[in-house]
Write an enzyme that holds these catalytic residues in place. Sequence first.
Site, PDB file in Angstrom:
ATOM      1  N   LYS A 196       0.860  -1.189   0.000  1.00 14.39           N
ATOM      2  CA  LYS A 196       0.000   0.000   0.000  1.00 14.39           C
ATOM      3  C   LYS A 196       0.891   1.231   0.000  1.00 14.39           C
ATOM      4  O   LYS A 196       1.930   1.268   0.666  1.00 14.39           O
ATOM      5  CB  LYS A 196      -0.911   0.004   1.224  1.00 14.39           C
ATOM      6  CG  LYS A 196      -1.769  -1.237   1.298  1.00 14.39           C
ATOM      7  CD  LYS A 196      -3.122  -0.922   1.828  1.00 14.39           C
ATOM      8  CE  LYS A 196      -3.921  -2.194   1.958  1.00 14.39           C
ATOM      9  NZ  LYS A 196      -4.966  -2.336   1.014  1.00 14.39           N
ATOM     10  N   GLU A 230     -12.096  -4.179  10.424  1.00 15.39           N
ATOM     11  CA  GLU A 230     -12.828  -4.650   9.250  1.00 15.39           C
ATOM     12  C   GLU A 230     -14.313  -4.629   9.542  1.00 15.39           C
ATOM     13  O   GLU A 230     -14.740  -4.940  10.659  1.00 15.39           O
ATOM     14  CB  GLU A 230     -12.443  -6.099   8.938  1.00 15.39           C
ATOM     15  CG  GLU A 230     -11.037  -6.273   8.461  1.00 15.39           C
ATOM     16  CD  GLU A 230     -10.771  -7.742   8.192  1.00 15.39           C
ATOM     17  OE1 GLU A 230     -11.105  -8.206   7.104  1.00 15.39           O
ATOM     18  OE2 GLU A 230     -10.243  -8.413   9.090  1.00 15.39           O
ATOM     19  N   HIS A 254       0.248  -8.836   8.903  1.00 13.35           N
ATOM     20  CA  HIS A 254       0.021  -7.409   8.622  1.00 13.35           C
ATOM     21  C   HIS A 254       0.331  -6.503   9.815  1.00 13.35           C
ATOM     22  O   HIS A 254       1.009  -5.489   9.685  1.00 13.35           O
ATOM     23  CB  HIS A 254      -1.436  -7.151   8.222  1.00 13.35           C
ATOM     24  CG  HIS A 254      -1.934  -8.011   7.126  1.00 13.35           C
ATOM     25  ND1 HIS A 254      -1.169  -8.340   6.036  1.00 13.35           N
ATOM     26  CD2 HIS A 254      -3.132  -8.604   6.923  1.00 13.35           C
ATOM     27  CE1 HIS A 254      -1.882  -9.106   5.229  1.00 13.35           C
ATOM     28  NE2 HIS A 254      -3.063  -9.283   5.749  1.00 13.35           N
TER      29      HIS A 254
END
Length: 501
Positions: A196, A230, A254
């Site tokens: 990202k 999420e 992550h």
Amino acid sequence: MKENTCDLQPDRPLPPCTIVIFGGSGDLTQRKLIPALFALFQQDRLPKHFAVVGCGRTELDDTSYRSRLGKHYRHEGPKLSAWNRFSKQLHYQKITYDEKSFSQLGDVLRNLDQRNKTRGNRLFDLAVPPRLYPVIARLLGKAGLANEHENNNGWSRIVVEKPFGHDLDSALQLDKILHAYFQEQQIYRIDHYLAKETVQNLLIFRFANTIFEPVWNRHYIEYVGITAAEKLGVENRADYYDGSGVLRDMFQNHMMQLLVLTAMEPPSQLNPDAVHDEKVKVIRSLRDFDMQQGSRIYLGQYGPGAIDGENVPGYRQEQGIPKNSTTPSFAMMELFVDNWRWQDVPFFLVSGKRLPRKETRIVIQFKDVPHRLFQGMFGDNINANRLIIETFPEEAIKLKFQTKSPGTTTCLRSMTMDFTYQEHFRNMPLDAYARVLLDCMNGDHMLFWRQDGIEASWNFLTPVLKECEQQCGCDQQLHAYPSGTWGPDIIQDTLKKILHN
Ligand SMILES: NC(=O)c1ccc[n+]([C@@H]2O[C@H](COP(=O)([O-])OP(=O)(O)OC[C@H]3O[C@@H](n4cnc5c(N)ncnc54)[C@H](OP(=O)(O)O)[C@@H]3O)[C@@H](O)[C@H]2O)c1
């Protein structure tokens, strides 16, 4: 003054190659890999000579495979014409996981090399359930497809999706099998979070500016909060998720990477090994997790609730999840990096499913000013500086600071100075999967995990998992939270600090 300084090595032409996707009929291929390759094709960033081969047990041929993957573009004029050109390079090979089938695959690939001028360069992407990783590595090895530069082979690279093992032992076991057939430089362990734009920008932000690094330490920073929230539940991945839970699914990879990029020392050079060395040092400096010594972790599991006004089932009511499952879908963990820079600065890592919104960010909370000059006027109500590095919903960097409101009375106001990628860069960043696939084709390891990092991460997390598995058996320690809320009640005070302002 120069406004724009670019990498002095412009995009090199990519070598020709065939991308072989095991699990070609699966969810990841359909939702991420093919759209990423198609996006690269549309931007003219794929090699001039390429082919994509989806492999799986499902009965498909080239035509049905192309139409299955292209169904989204049917009604989009310009995209449809690009898709028709792209999909000519798309093939399907039915396989069973045995030596005969892989030997046939080898023949197919050699044939495609002749037709497409791909020179025997192959990228094998393992988009299959993790139990197949060792099976495929072994079969590729036995079929001679892992060997580089012999028998009409060019280079051969294997791309492994997380999870990299289930715990330390299984990670070591997987590595042993991969290394029985592939060299370390042939192995690409994907963590798409690392691709990202804002995550990569962390290194630039920290190490290409003078003003942040001097305050990036225990003297100025009160705590660090790293959140990956999420909105979705387990969706159609119940089987995988119930066997993993949030710690294996998010923390081992992550969350650990975000922590490491925030905490690492500047590498001496910008090459993959120098960067990986610094990253591993951070993981090895994590204070051992010991609840008897005050280490803290809170686990949760979502119950029924509402998201965006729509009722959603609880974790135990999801299809495929056992009614008495004790798998955590939420965790908040407090970690400490025991080194000169970070001693005693808490790092709060928070991740969970079915939270009110999708949000990924790192909060750097600075300390209060040392001398409270304005305390007489405003008491303790002066917010300390805060830096927010956000990757979702926006790719942005925001700095909060105090200003005086205009007027004769002295009023303080918290203001935010912000930078968003969308606002300042007309070219939208490459999708994370497109970026990692591009790097694999280029042979660039910077954005991938190195095995010692994975081992260090499991080494730290395996005792935590053991502790949590014991805790989760006990309902009092696996805290329920309604879907659509920010996790268990018991930690709302800490969460407020990290999440909401
Ligand atoms: N989906 C995501 O968003 C996502 C995100 C991050 C990481 N990942 C990782 O990426 C990998 C693939 O994910 P996915 O969601 O695409 O998986 P999936 O849809 O469950 O499986 C992919 C394909 O693997 C084959 N397969 C499934 N079970 C098999 C078995 N027991 N034996 C042989 N083949 C089997 C199936 O193809 P055939 O039946 O045609 O052989 C299936 O279409 C997993 O390791 C996952 O953890 C996925």
